[in-house]
Design a protein around this motif. Structure first.
Motif, short mmCIF file in Angstrom:
data_model
loop_
_atom_site.label_atom_id
_atom_site.label_comp_id
_atom_site.label_asym_id
_atom_site.label_seq_id
_atom_site.Cartn_x
_atom_site.Cartn_y
_atom_site.Cartn_z
N ARG A 639 0.84 -1.21 0.00
CA ARG A 639 0.00 0.00 0.00
C ARG A 639 0.87 1.25 0.00
N THR A 640 1.99 1.20 0.71
CA THR A 640 2.90 2.36 0.71
C THR A 640 3.47 2.58 -0.69
N LEU A 641 3.85 1.50 -1.37
CA LEU A 641 4.35 1.63 -2.74
C LEU A 641 3.29 2.19 -3.68
N GLU A 642 2.05 1.75 -3.49
CA GLU A 642 0.96 2.24 -4.34
C GLU A 642 0.75 3.74 -4.15
N THR A 643 0.78 4.18 -2.89
CA THR A 643 0.63 5.62 -2.60
C THR A 643 1.80 6.40 -3.20
N PHE A 644 3.00 5.86 -3.07
CA PHE A 644 4.18 6.52 -3.62
C PHE A 644 4.05 6.68 -5.14
N GLU A 645 3.57 5.65 -5.81
CA GLU A 645 3.38 5.74 -7.26
C GLU A 645 2.35 6.80 -7.63
N GLU A 646 1.25 6.87 -6.88
CA GLU A 646 0.22 7.88 -7.14
C GLU A 646 0.79 9.29 -6.98
N GLN A 647 1.63 9.48 -5.96
CA GLN A 647 2.24 10.79 -5.75
C GLN A 647 3.20 11.15 -6.88
N LEU A 648 3.93 10.14 -7.39
CA LEU A 648 4.81 10.39 -8.53
C LEU A 648 4.02 10.88 -9.74
N VAL A 649 2.90 10.22 -10.02
CA VAL A 649 2.07 10.60 -11.16
C VAL A 649 1.52 12.01 -10.96
#
Length: 673
Positions: A639-649
């Motif tokens: 879930r942390t990786l998923e949030t990190f990816e969303e922030q990158l986008v």
């Protein structure tokens, strides 16, 4: 007795019949010597006998019951001719609604007659309208290169625009809520109806007693299909319909009636539209359309059929707004107040998908002592920013587009109301120059530069996202990751057999089920995932075979959009190539499962081919075998990786937008030095 022996089917059609992926059918063919032998096609695209396929599927227990509609469609396709198959589908629909009627209004071959009877019988068993819509949708998909249709969301928007722009007649005027609360008689016209998309949308949006729909189509097969479709919709909304088979420009079948609303998506760029024989036609009150401007002939045709105060909305290619040959007619339309607004749509709104089409909004002058004089300006609306990146035919963000356009048009007759950002009210004196160009982007681009306050706010938002990114990167960098620890894996197919989860494959709902209102659920497709992931359609709950509930793991089974996530939104219908996995919470953590499934290496090893359009065999995807307690720790990191990816986008999109805006301002001399 069904005559399916000579009907060929492809691997894709077999997969549809069995309700599995094409990869599964290829595996059956490879592993089972008893699988039917090829009767045609090529090694790459083989074809098989439908009768042999049906028998093999039943004998090998590959399905409990074979869908009658799926078995029926290949036989319609085998009729060969586009027209014969279309007329046969329309006749089947007529017999579904009138079982005692055996006299066909069209002449069909003996094979088509037998097929029509079987389809009608199936429709009475499995639902007449659902069966017709299924066959119609397959027919449209098969002949998509030869036909141009109006997507249901665009058709609904056009009907709402016409209702809102039309000058009402007092208390009986319809509000356009589609609930049929008005008592006023209303006549709707579509002079180039195709298979009836616009007319059907008008019936839903204008529902109420006294509704009459007049439609015309010159292609007999399309006219028959439109009549069948509109008959079903008319039954639901108590409307009267009249569908004529004729060329509306050359042989106008509705010279008498005066329409309150007219909707049209006419054929584009047709040079042989009747220029010579219609040179003295009384419809050309704004001037004889040049031979190269058939679209302006349709515009004047619509105006000639409007009652006083009536409104028309027509889809046109963007060149009509600026071509030199049509400037005199455009000028007359503006001076008389007939052309009230032009809306530039995002690419992908309708065919051709690569073009930013336009909606021209027309209105006939009101009648009576209180009539409003022609307007002194026109409203130009640039809605192209609602395009969604990705495949060119993915379609715009319909919900946002709908809200913006309707909001912009509220300013049409309110001089004291400022149009929203992206729309501008242009005085006629500025439009009636040597070009008479009504392209919205030519006028709205001058007012699209952000203000200093807007720029400052956006910079602040970017700074906040970058701060969150730095914190997330720090947390992830501190993880201890071992690369050589042996682990036991299980496939999704193994987990299904063990009862740890269940799997359902999404399907395409029947065409025509898209409708606004509370009794509908969002429809998510692979095309939506290739853009911003927002569902682009709505379907009635009863027509959606698979609906993802909160907590389900949704997996996209195609390489170009491979993705897995835990669904947390409202119940959502899933389209083809999307799968819903429902876990047993005593055995699996949903976020742990989604994290394992969406690993890029997982998608690569489960892919059927190397191309981006190939499918992913969901059952072959692998999942770590861990105790439930350990799954929770993995789930938290996923879930942390998923949030990190969303922030990158988010940072990427915001940053690119800022660079673009500031570059425009600097190029215009906006630097304070």
């Amino acid at each position: 007795m069904s005559t399916t022996g000579s009907v060929p089917v492809s691997l894709a059609e077999i997969a549809r019949i069995a309700g599995v992926g094409r990869a599964a059918v290829s595996n059956w063919r490879r592993r089972h010597d008893s699988f039917p032998t090829r009767i045609g096609g090529t090694d790459v695209s083989p074809q098989f006998s439908l009768a042999e396929v049906e028998r093999w599927l039943r004998e090998n227990g590959k399905l409990d019951t074979i869908g009658g509609r799926e078995l029926l469609w290949p036989r319609f396709e085998a009729l060969g001719s586009r027209d014969e198959s279309g007329l046969a589908i329309a006749e089947a629909a007529r017999r579904m609604r009138s079982p005692r009627s055996r006299t066909s209004p069209v002449e069909l071959t003996p094979g088509a007659e037998e097929l029509v009877d079987e389809a009608a019988e199936l429709g009475r068993t499995e639902g007449a309208r659902e069966t017709f819509e299924f066959l119609l949708q397959r027919w449209l998909e098969t002949h998509v290169r030869q036909l141009s249709t109006t997507p249901p969301p665009l058709a609904a928007l056009m009907a709402r625009i016409a209702l809102g722009v039309r000058v009402g007649s007092g208390d009986g005027d319809r509000s356009g809520d589609g609930n049929g609360n008005g008592n006023e008689e209303l006549t709707v016209l579509d002079p180039a109806c195709g298979t009836g998309h616009l007319a059907a949308a008008a019936m839903r949006e204008c529902a109420g007693p006294g509704l009459a729909v007049l439609a015309c189509e010159r292609d007999p097969a399309l006219a028959a299909l439109a009549a069948a479709r509109l008959a079903f919709v008319a039954d639901e909304h108590e409307a009267r319909t009249e569908i004529a088979t004729a060329d509306a420009l050359r042989e106008d079948p509705f010279t008498g009636p005066r329409a309150d609303i007219a909707l049209c998506n006419p054929p584009f760029n047709e040079r042989d539209w009747g220029y010579e024989e219609l040179a003295t036609d009384q419809r050309w009150t704004h001037g004889l359309p040049p031979r190269t401007e058939p679209e302006l002939a349709w515009v004047q045709h619509l105006l000639a059929h409007l009652a006083p105060g009536g409104a028309a909305v027509v889809v046109l290619p963007p060149a009509v707004a600026s071509r030199k040959a049509g400037r005199r007619i455009r000028g007359s339309l503006l001076r008389t107040g007939a052309l009230r607004a032009v809306v530039a749509l995002p690419p992908g709104s309708a065919q051709p998908h690569s073009v930013s089409l336009q909606l021209w909004i027309l209105r006939a002058a009101p009648d009576g002592p209180g009539a409003t004089p022609p307007g002194q300006d026109a409203l130009l609306v640039d809605a192209t920013r609602f395009a969604r990146a990705g495949t060119r035919d993915s379609g715009p963000a319909w919900e946002a587009l709908d809200a913006f356009v309707l909001s912009a048009l509220e300013a049409l007759d309110r001089p004291d109301t400022d149009p929203p950002y992206g729309a501008v009210r242009v005085p006629l004196i500025d439009l009636l120059d040597d070009e008479v160009d009504v392209t919205p982007g030519r006028y709205t681009s001058l007012s699209t530069e952000p203000s200093g306050l807007e720029l400052a706010k956006t910079w602040k938002e970017l700074g906040s996202v970058l701060t969150d990114l730095a914190r997330g990167a720090q947390r992830l960098a501190e993880l201890r990751v071992e690369t050589d620890r042996p682990q036991t894996m299980a496939t999704v197919g193994d987990l299904v057999k063990a009862g740890a989860l269940s799997m359902r494959a999404g399907q395409q709902p029947p065409d025509g089920t898209t409708k606004p209102g509370a009794a509908s659920v969002p429809l998510l497709t692979v095309s939506d995932l290739l853009t911003d992931g927002t569902p682009s359609g709505l379907v009635a709950p009863g027509t959606a075979p698979v609906i993802a509930e909160p907590g389900d793991v949704v997996v996209a089974g195609v390489v170009r959009a491979f993705k897995a996530w835990v669904h947390e939104g409202p119940p959502t219908a899933l389209g083809p190539q999307l799968h819903a996995l429902r876990v047993d919470p005593a055995k699996l953590d949903a976020h742990f499962l989604a994290g394992c499934l969406r690993a890029p290496s997982n998608g690569r090893q489960a892919g059927t081919h190397a191309s981006s359009s190939s499918r992913v065999d969901i059952r072959r995807l692998q999942v770590l075998q861990l105790p439930l307690a350990e799954q929770a720790a993995y789930a938290e990191v996923f879930r942390t990786l998923e949030t990190f990816e969303e922030q990158l986008v988010s940072a990427d999109g915001t940053g690119r937008g800022l660079v673009s805006d500031v570059t425009d301002l600097l190029a215009a001399g906006g630097l304070d030095v």
